[in-house]
Design a protein around this motif. Structure first.
Motif, mmCIF file in Angstrom:
data_model
loop_
_atom_site.group_PDB
_atom_site.id
_atom_site.type_symbol
_atom_site.label_atom_id
_atom_site.label_comp_id
_atom_site.label_asym_id
_atom_site.label_seq_id
_atom_site.Cartn_x
_atom_site.Cartn_y
_atom_site.Cartn_z
ATOM 1 N N PRO A 49 -1.484 -3.349 8.665
ATOM 2 C CA PRO A 49 -0.405 -2.781 7.847
ATOM 3 C C PRO A 49 0.865 -2.545 8.666
ATOM 4 O O PRO A 49 0.799 -2.085 9.802
ATOM 5 N N THR A 106 1.105 5.361 0.301
ATOM 6 C CA THR A 106 0.296 6.445 0.870
ATOM 7 C C THR A 106 1.171 7.644 1.211
ATOM 8 O O THR A 106 2.370 7.511 1.439
ATOM 9 N N GLU A 131 0.853 -1.182 0.000
ATOM 10 C CA GLU A 131 0.000 0.000 0.000
ATOM 11 C C GLU A 131 0.893 1.237 0.000
ATOM 12 O O GLU A 131 1.779 1.374 0.838
#
Length: 138
Positions: free
Chosen positions: A110, A92, A90
């Protein structure tokens, strides 16, 4: 999904877009300042193309990859990245920070990747993005 959670999700998405826009404007201001300071230099067509490919690639990485864009080039880049590192990555930009954070999704939630792994993923992301953008540009 309750109305409050939907409103919260919408608000957070809007806030994320505002942060992305602010980063884009800041980079634009920096590039204008740098351009004004440079001499007028004739650059070959190939060099101009390379600069444009790099600029588009930078925009894709900084604005579209973390935003989850439906753009086909972004999807191709994400697919290539996932083929190398798995689909549990992921990307970000945390609020108020300029650097991208990369997380691996684990059973415990995460977890941020190590510095070495982050650097490897970002290098591959950059290489894949340059290649995809160069292939799609006329």
């Amino acid at each position: 999904m309750t109305a409050n959670s939907y409103q919260l999700k919408t608000m957070l998405r809007t806030y994320g877009r505002q942060l992305t826009s602010a980063r884009r404007l800041e980079r634009f201001k920096q590039s204008l300042a740098a351009t004004a300071a440079e001499d007028d230099v004739q650059i070959s067509r190939l060099a101009k193309r390379r600069m444009l490919v790099e600029q588009v690639s930078r925009e894709i990485i900084e604005n579209l990859m973390a935003a989850g864009s439906d753009n086909t080039v972004v999807q191709e880049i994400r697919t290539a990245l996932e083929a190398e590192f798995g689909n549990s990555i992921e990307l970000t930009y945390p609020p108020g920070e300029a650097d991208m954070r990369i997380y691996k999704l684990t059973d415990d939630g995460p977890e941020e990747v190590s510095i070495e792994e982050r650097n490897l993923i970002i290098k591959r992301l950059w290489d894949i993005t340059l290649e995809k953008v160069d292939d799609t540009m006329l």
